[in-house]
Motif scaffolding. Structure first.
Motif, short mmCIF file in Angstrom:
data_model
loop_
_atom_site.label_atom_id
_atom_site.label_comp_id
_atom_site.label_asym_id
_atom_site.label_seq_id
_atom_site.Cartn_x
_atom_site.Cartn_y
_atom_site.Cartn_z
N SER A 1 21.60 -3.40 -30.17
CA SER A 1 20.73 -1.78 -28.98
C SER A 1 20.88 -2.57 -27.90
N ILE A 2 21.67 -3.17 -27.51
CA ILE A 2 22.42 -3.73 -25.73
C ILE A 2 24.05 -2.52 -26.16
N ASN B 1 22.72 1.33 -26.89
CA ASN B 1 22.97 1.94 -25.00
C ASN B 1 23.87 1.86 -24.09
N LYS B 2 24.51 0.78 -24.16
CA LYS B 2 25.43 0.31 -23.58
C LYS B 2 26.63 1.49 -22.89
N THR C 1 18.71 -6.98 -30.73
CA THR C 1 18.64 -6.94 -28.90
C THR C 1 20.56 -7.22 -29.13
N SER D 1 16.41 -1.30 -23.85
CA SER D 1 17.29 -1.77 -25.01
C SER D 1 16.49 -3.02 -26.20
#
Length: 307
Positions: A196-197, A200-201, A193, A228
Protein backbone atom coordinates in the motif's frame (compact mmCIF):
# COMPACT_ATOMS: atom_id res chain seq x y z
CA UNK A 1 -23.26 8.98 10.54
CA UNK A 2 -25.98 8.16 13.07
CA UNK A 3 -28.29 6.73 10.42
CA UNK A 4 -25.42 4.70 8.99
CA UNK A 5 -24.64 3.18 12.39
CA UNK A 6 -28.33 2.41 12.97
CA UNK A 7 -28.57 0.76 9.55
CA UNK A 8 -25.48 -1.33 10.21
CA UNK A 9 -26.82 -2.42 13.59
CA UNK A 10 -30.05 -3.55 11.95
CA UNK A 11 -28.05 -5.46 9.32
CA UNK A 12 -26.15 -7.24 12.08
CA UNK A 13 -29.35 -8.85 13.41
CA UNK A 14 -29.97 -11.32 10.52
CA UNK A 15 -26.23 -11.98 10.25
CA UNK A 16 -26.09 -12.83 13.95
CA UNK A 17 -29.15 -15.08 13.76
CA UNK A 18 -27.89 -16.85 10.63
CA UNK A 19 -24.39 -17.40 12.02
CA UNK A 20 -25.59 -18.70 15.39
CA UNK A 21 -28.15 -20.97 13.73
CA UNK A 22 -25.49 -22.43 11.46
CA UNK A 23 -23.12 -23.01 14.38
CA UNK A 24 -25.93 -24.53 16.47
CA UNK A 25 -26.83 -26.98 13.72
CA UNK A 26 -23.20 -27.91 13.06
CA UNK A 27 -22.45 -28.51 16.74
CA UNK A 28 -25.55 -30.66 17.19
CA UNK A 29 -24.43 -33.09 14.46
CA UNK A 30 -21.02 -33.74 16.10
CA UNK A 31 -22.42 -36.80 17.82
CA UNK A 32 -24.34 -37.80 20.88
CA UNK A 33 -23.08 -35.65 23.78
CA UNK A 34 -24.83 -37.89 26.33
CA UNK A 35 -22.65 -40.84 25.33
CA UNK A 36 -19.60 -39.25 26.92
CA UNK A 37 -21.22 -38.49 30.25
CA UNK A 38 -21.23 -42.07 31.51
CA UNK A 39 -17.52 -42.73 31.06
CA UNK A 40 -16.32 -45.72 29.09
CA UNK A 41 -19.57 -47.63 29.57
CA UNK A 42 -22.69 -46.86 27.64
CA UNK A 43 -25.46 -45.04 29.53
CA UNK A 44 -28.50 -47.16 30.30
CA UNK A 45 -31.63 -46.00 28.43
CA UNK A 46 -33.34 -44.55 31.54
CA UNK A 47 -30.29 -42.47 32.52
CA UNK A 48 -29.74 -41.28 28.94
CA UNK A 49 -33.39 -40.25 28.64
CA UNK A 50 -33.22 -38.37 31.95
CA UNK A 51 -30.06 -36.53 30.91
CA UNK A 52 -31.53 -35.59 27.51
CA UNK A 53 -34.61 -34.21 29.22
CA UNK A 54 -32.51 -32.32 31.77
CA UNK A 55 -30.40 -30.60 29.10
CA UNK A 56 -33.30 -30.16 26.66
CA UNK A 57 -31.79 -32.53 24.09
CA UNK A 58 -35.02 -34.49 23.72
CA UNK A 59 -36.66 -31.63 21.80
CA UNK A 60 -36.35 -30.91 18.06
CA UNK A 61 -33.21 -29.00 17.07
CA UNK A 62 -35.16 -25.93 15.92
CA UNK A 63 -36.97 -25.75 19.25
CA UNK A 64 -33.67 -26.15 21.07
CA UNK A 65 -32.27 -23.23 19.08
CA UNK A 66 -35.26 -20.97 19.78
CA UNK A 67 -35.05 -21.80 23.48
CA UNK A 68 -31.31 -21.14 23.46
CA UNK A 69 -31.66 -17.76 21.71
CA UNK A 70 -34.41 -16.73 24.11
CA UNK A 71 -32.11 -17.51 27.02
CA UNK A 72 -29.17 -15.69 25.39
CA UNK A 73 -31.05 -12.39 25.33
CA UNK A 74 -31.50 -12.75 29.09
CA UNK A 75 -27.80 -13.44 29.62
CA UNK A 76 -28.19 -17.19 30.09
CA UNK A 77 -25.86 -19.23 27.88
CA UNK A 78 -26.83 -22.55 29.40
CA UNK A 79 -25.07 -25.00 31.67
CA UNK A 80 -22.12 -27.20 30.80
CA UNK A 81 -22.44 -30.93 31.29
CA UNK A 82 -20.33 -30.68 34.46
CA UNK A 83 -23.02 -28.49 36.01
CA UNK A 84 -21.05 -25.24 35.73
CA UNK A 85 -22.81 -22.28 34.05
CA UNK A 86 -21.25 -21.34 30.72
CA UNK A 87 -21.14 -17.70 31.83
CA UNK A 88 -18.71 -18.69 34.60
CA UNK A 89 -16.45 -20.35 32.04
CA UNK A 90 -16.64 -17.21 29.92
CA UNK A 91 -15.82 -14.99 32.91
CA UNK A 92 -12.58 -16.90 33.47
CA UNK A 93 -11.62 -17.53 29.83
CA UNK A 94 -12.39 -14.31 27.95
CA UNK A 95 -10.21 -11.95 30.07
CA UNK A 96 -7.21 -14.21 29.43
CA UNK A 97 -7.80 -14.40 25.68
CA UNK A 98 -8.50 -10.66 25.48
CA UNK A 99 -5.10 -9.96 27.07
CA UNK A 100 -3.47 -12.42 24.68
CA UNK A 101 -5.23 -10.78 21.71
CA UNK A 102 -4.16 -7.30 22.84
CA UNK A 103 -0.53 -8.42 22.94
CA UNK A 104 -0.85 -9.99 19.49
CA UNK A 105 -2.54 -6.90 17.98
CA UNK A 106 0.17 -4.65 19.45
CA UNK A 107 2.82 -6.79 17.75
CA UNK A 108 0.94 -6.50 14.47
CA UNK A 109 0.55 -2.73 14.74
CA UNK A 110 3.99 -1.82 16.05
CA UNK A 111 6.22 -4.31 14.25
CA UNK A 112 4.09 -5.08 11.19
CA UNK A 113 3.23 -1.50 10.21
CA UNK A 114 6.74 -0.23 11.00
CA UNK A 115 8.40 -2.86 8.83
CA UNK A 116 5.81 -2.28 6.12
CA UNK A 117 6.48 1.46 6.01
CA UNK A 118 10.26 1.00 6.01
CA UNK A 119 10.20 -1.57 3.20
CA UNK A 120 7.55 0.32 1.22
CA UNK A 121 9.69 3.46 1.21
CA UNK A 122 12.78 1.42 0.25
CA UNK A 123 11.22 -0.93 -2.26
CA UNK A 124 13.76 -3.02 -4.14
CA UNK A 125 16.59 -2.40 -1.69
CA UNK A 126 18.29 -5.13 0.38
CA UNK A 127 16.21 -4.43 3.49
CA UNK A 128 13.03 -4.83 1.43
CA UNK A 129 14.17 -8.15 0.01
CA UNK A 130 15.25 -9.43 3.43
CA UNK A 131 11.95 -8.57 5.10
CA UNK A 132 9.99 -10.16 2.25
CA UNK A 133 11.96 -13.39 2.62
CA UNK A 134 11.52 -13.44 6.39
CA UNK A 135 7.77 -12.84 6.17
CA UNK A 136 7.47 -15.56 3.54
CA UNK A 137 9.18 -18.01 5.89
CA UNK A 138 6.92 -16.99 8.79
CA UNK A 139 3.80 -17.47 6.66
CA UNK A 140 5.02 -20.87 5.47
CA UNK A 141 5.79 -22.28 8.94
CA UNK A 142 2.71 -23.55 10.86
CA UNK A 143 1.90 -21.80 14.13
CA UNK A 144 2.34 -24.95 16.21
CA UNK A 145 5.90 -25.34 14.90
CA UNK A 146 6.75 -21.72 15.77
CA UNK A 147 5.18 -22.07 19.21
CA UNK A 148 6.88 -25.34 20.09
CA UNK A 149 10.24 -24.06 18.83
CA UNK A 150 10.10 -20.86 20.90
CA UNK A 151 8.86 -22.80 23.91
CA UNK A 152 11.75 -25.25 23.58
CA UNK A 153 14.44 -22.63 23.06
CA UNK A 154 13.28 -19.79 25.31
CA UNK A 155 11.60 -21.87 27.98
CA UNK A 156 13.49 -25.16 28.21
CA UNK A 157 16.97 -24.63 26.77
CA UNK A 158 17.71 -21.00 27.73
CA UNK A 159 15.26 -20.52 30.61
CA UNK A 160 14.27 -17.00 29.59
CA UNK A 161 10.56 -17.67 30.06
CA UNK A 162 8.36 -20.24 31.78
CA UNK A 163 7.44 -23.07 29.38
CA UNK A 164 3.79 -22.75 30.40
CA UNK A 165 1.73 -19.74 31.44
CA UNK A 166 0.39 -19.58 35.00
CA UNK A 167 -3.30 -19.32 35.82
CA UNK A 168 -2.95 -15.55 36.31
CA UNK A 169 -1.78 -15.13 32.68
CA UNK A 170 -0.28 -11.66 33.15
CA UNK A 171 0.74 -9.50 30.21
CA UNK A 172 4.41 -10.31 30.85
CA UNK A 173 3.79 -14.03 30.57
CA UNK A 174 1.76 -13.55 27.37
CA UNK A 175 4.46 -11.76 25.36
CA UNK A 176 5.90 -14.88 23.71
CA UNK A 177 2.49 -16.59 23.21
CA UNK A 178 1.19 -13.30 21.79
CA UNK A 179 4.11 -13.17 19.35
CA UNK A 180 3.41 -16.76 18.29
CA UNK A 181 -0.29 -16.03 17.86
CA UNK A 182 0.43 -12.87 15.83
CA UNK A 183 3.30 -14.26 13.77
CA UNK A 184 1.41 -15.11 10.59
CA UNK A 185 -0.87 -12.06 10.77
CA UNK A 186 2.15 -9.85 11.49
CA UNK A 187 3.78 -11.06 8.29
CA UNK A 188 0.61 -10.31 6.30
CA UNK A 189 0.34 -6.82 7.86
CA UNK A 190 3.95 -6.13 6.90
CA UNK A 191 3.45 -7.17 3.29
CA UNK A 192 0.09 -5.41 3.01
CA UNK A 193 1.48 -2.15 4.43
CA UNK A 194 4.51 -2.37 2.15
CA UNK A 195 2.38 -2.80 -0.96
CA UNK A 196 0.00 0.00 0.00
CA UNK A 197 2.84 2.42 0.82
CA UNK A 198 4.68 1.61 -2.42
CA UNK A 199 1.55 2.20 -4.51
CA UNK A 200 0.45 5.43 -2.82
CA UNK A 201 3.98 6.83 -2.89
CA UNK A 202 3.53 7.42 -6.62
CA UNK A 203 0.16 9.18 -6.19
CA UNK A 204 -0.46 12.75 -7.28
CA UNK A 205 -1.27 14.02 -3.80
CA UNK A 206 2.11 12.79 -2.52
CA UNK A 207 3.98 14.45 -5.38
CA UNK A 208 2.02 17.64 -4.75
CA UNK A 209 2.89 17.61 -1.05
CA UNK A 210 6.57 17.13 -1.89
CA UNK A 211 6.42 19.92 -4.49
CA UNK A 212 5.00 22.29 -1.85
CA UNK A 213 8.17 21.75 0.16
CA UNK A 214 6.60 19.87 3.06
CA UNK A 215 9.06 17.96 5.25
CA UNK A 216 9.44 14.30 4.30
CA UNK A 217 8.31 13.18 7.75
CA UNK A 218 5.07 15.18 7.43
CA UNK A 219 4.42 13.83 3.94
CA UNK A 220 4.84 10.24 5.12
CA UNK A 221 2.86 10.46 8.37
CA UNK A 222 0.04 12.86 7.44
CA UNK A 223 -0.53 12.15 3.75
CA UNK A 224 0.99 8.82 2.73
CA UNK A 225 0.49 6.70 5.84
CA UNK A 226 -3.12 7.65 6.61
CA UNK A 227 -4.38 6.67 3.17
CA UNK A 228 -2.22 3.57 3.04
CA UNK A 229 -3.56 2.25 6.34
CA UNK A 230 -7.13 1.70 5.12
CA UNK A 231 -6.57 -1.90 3.87
CA UNK A 232 -4.35 -2.60 6.88
CA UNK A 233 -7.03 -1.47 9.33
CA UNK A 234 -9.52 -3.68 7.49
CA UNK A 235 -7.26 -6.70 7.93
CA UNK A 236 -6.47 -6.01 11.60
CA UNK A 237 -10.13 -5.36 12.41
CA UNK A 238 -11.24 -8.70 11.00
CA UNK A 239 -8.21 -10.37 12.54
CA UNK A 240 -9.31 -9.50 16.09
CA UNK A 241 -12.10 -12.08 16.04
CA UNK A 242 -9.89 -14.56 14.22
CA UNK A 243 -7.17 -14.26 16.87
CA UNK A 244 -9.62 -14.76 19.73
CA UNK A 245 -11.27 -17.77 18.13
CA UNK A 246 -8.15 -19.19 16.51
CA UNK A 247 -5.94 -19.24 19.60
CA UNK A 248 -6.61 -22.93 20.24
CA UNK A 249 -3.15 -24.08 19.12
CA UNK A 250 -1.27 -21.31 20.95
CA UNK A 251 -3.24 -21.78 24.16
CA UNK A 252 -2.70 -25.53 24.06
CA UNK A 253 1.07 -25.16 23.61
CA UNK A 254 1.52 -22.68 26.48
CA UNK A 255 -1.26 -24.14 28.68
CA UNK A 256 -3.32 -20.96 28.61
CA UNK A 257 -6.86 -21.46 29.91
CA UNK A 258 -8.60 -19.06 27.58
CA UNK A 259 -11.29 -19.21 24.93
CA UNK A 260 -9.34 -21.58 22.71
CA UNK A 261 -8.78 -23.97 25.60
CA UNK A 262 -12.48 -23.98 26.52
CA UNK A 263 -13.51 -24.51 22.89
CA UNK A 264 -11.09 -27.42 22.58
CA UNK A 265 -12.43 -29.01 25.75
CA UNK A 266 -16.02 -28.43 24.62
CA UNK A 267 -15.42 -30.04 21.23
CA UNK A 268 -13.46 -32.93 22.77
CA UNK A 269 -16.23 -33.68 25.25
CA UNK A 270 -19.05 -32.85 22.80
CA UNK A 271 -20.28 -30.19 25.21
CA UNK A 272 -22.65 -28.36 22.89
CA UNK A 273 -23.67 -25.65 25.37
CA UNK A 274 -20.06 -24.57 25.91
CA UNK A 275 -19.15 -24.54 22.22
CA UNK A 276 -22.27 -22.72 21.06
CA UNK A 277 -22.06 -20.20 23.91
CA UNK A 278 -18.45 -19.24 23.21
CA UNK A 279 -18.96 -19.11 19.45
CA UNK A 280 -22.02 -16.89 19.93
CA UNK A 281 -19.89 -14.32 21.75
CA UNK A 282 -17.16 -14.60 19.10
CA UNK A 283 -19.74 -13.86 16.39
CA UNK A 284 -20.64 -10.67 18.26
CA UNK A 285 -16.93 -9.78 18.46
CA UNK A 286 -16.60 -10.19 14.68
CA UNK A 287 -19.64 -8.01 14.00
CA UNK A 288 -18.60 -5.21 16.37
CA UNK A 289 -15.02 -5.25 15.06
CA UNK A 290 -16.24 -4.90 11.46
CA UNK A 291 -18.48 -1.98 12.45
CA UNK A 292 -15.60 -0.20 14.17
CA UNK A 293 -13.38 -0.73 11.13
CA UNK A 294 -15.97 0.88 8.86
CA UNK A 295 -16.20 3.88 11.19
CA UNK A 296 -12.41 4.23 11.26
CA UNK A 297 -12.36 4.67 7.48
CA UNK A 298 -13.77 8.19 7.85
CA UNK A 299 -11.08 9.03 10.40
CA UNK A 300 -8.24 7.86 8.17
CA UNK A 301 -9.60 9.30 4.93
CA UNK A 302 -11.64 12.55 5.20
CA UNK A 303 -13.07 11.91 1.73
CA UNK A 304 -15.10 9.00 3.12
CA UNK A 305 -18.41 10.14 4.54
CA UNK A 306 -21.43 8.10 5.55
CA UNK A 307 -24.88 9.36 4.75
Amino acid sequence: MGRYVARRLLQMIPVFIGATLLIFLMVNVMGDPIAGLCGDRQCDPATAAQLRKEFGLDKPVVQQYLTYMGNVFTGDFGTAFNGQPVTELMASAFPVTIRLTIVAILFEIVIGITLGVVTGLRRGRPIDTSVLLITLVVISVPTFVTGLLLQLLLGVEWGWIKPSVSTDATFGELIVPGLVLASVSLAYVTRLTRTSIAENKRSDYVRTAIAKGLPRRRVVTKHLLRNSLIPVVTFIGTDIGALMGGAIVTERIFNIHGVGYQLYQGILRQNTQTVVGFVTVLVLVFLVANLLVDLLYAVLDPRIRYA
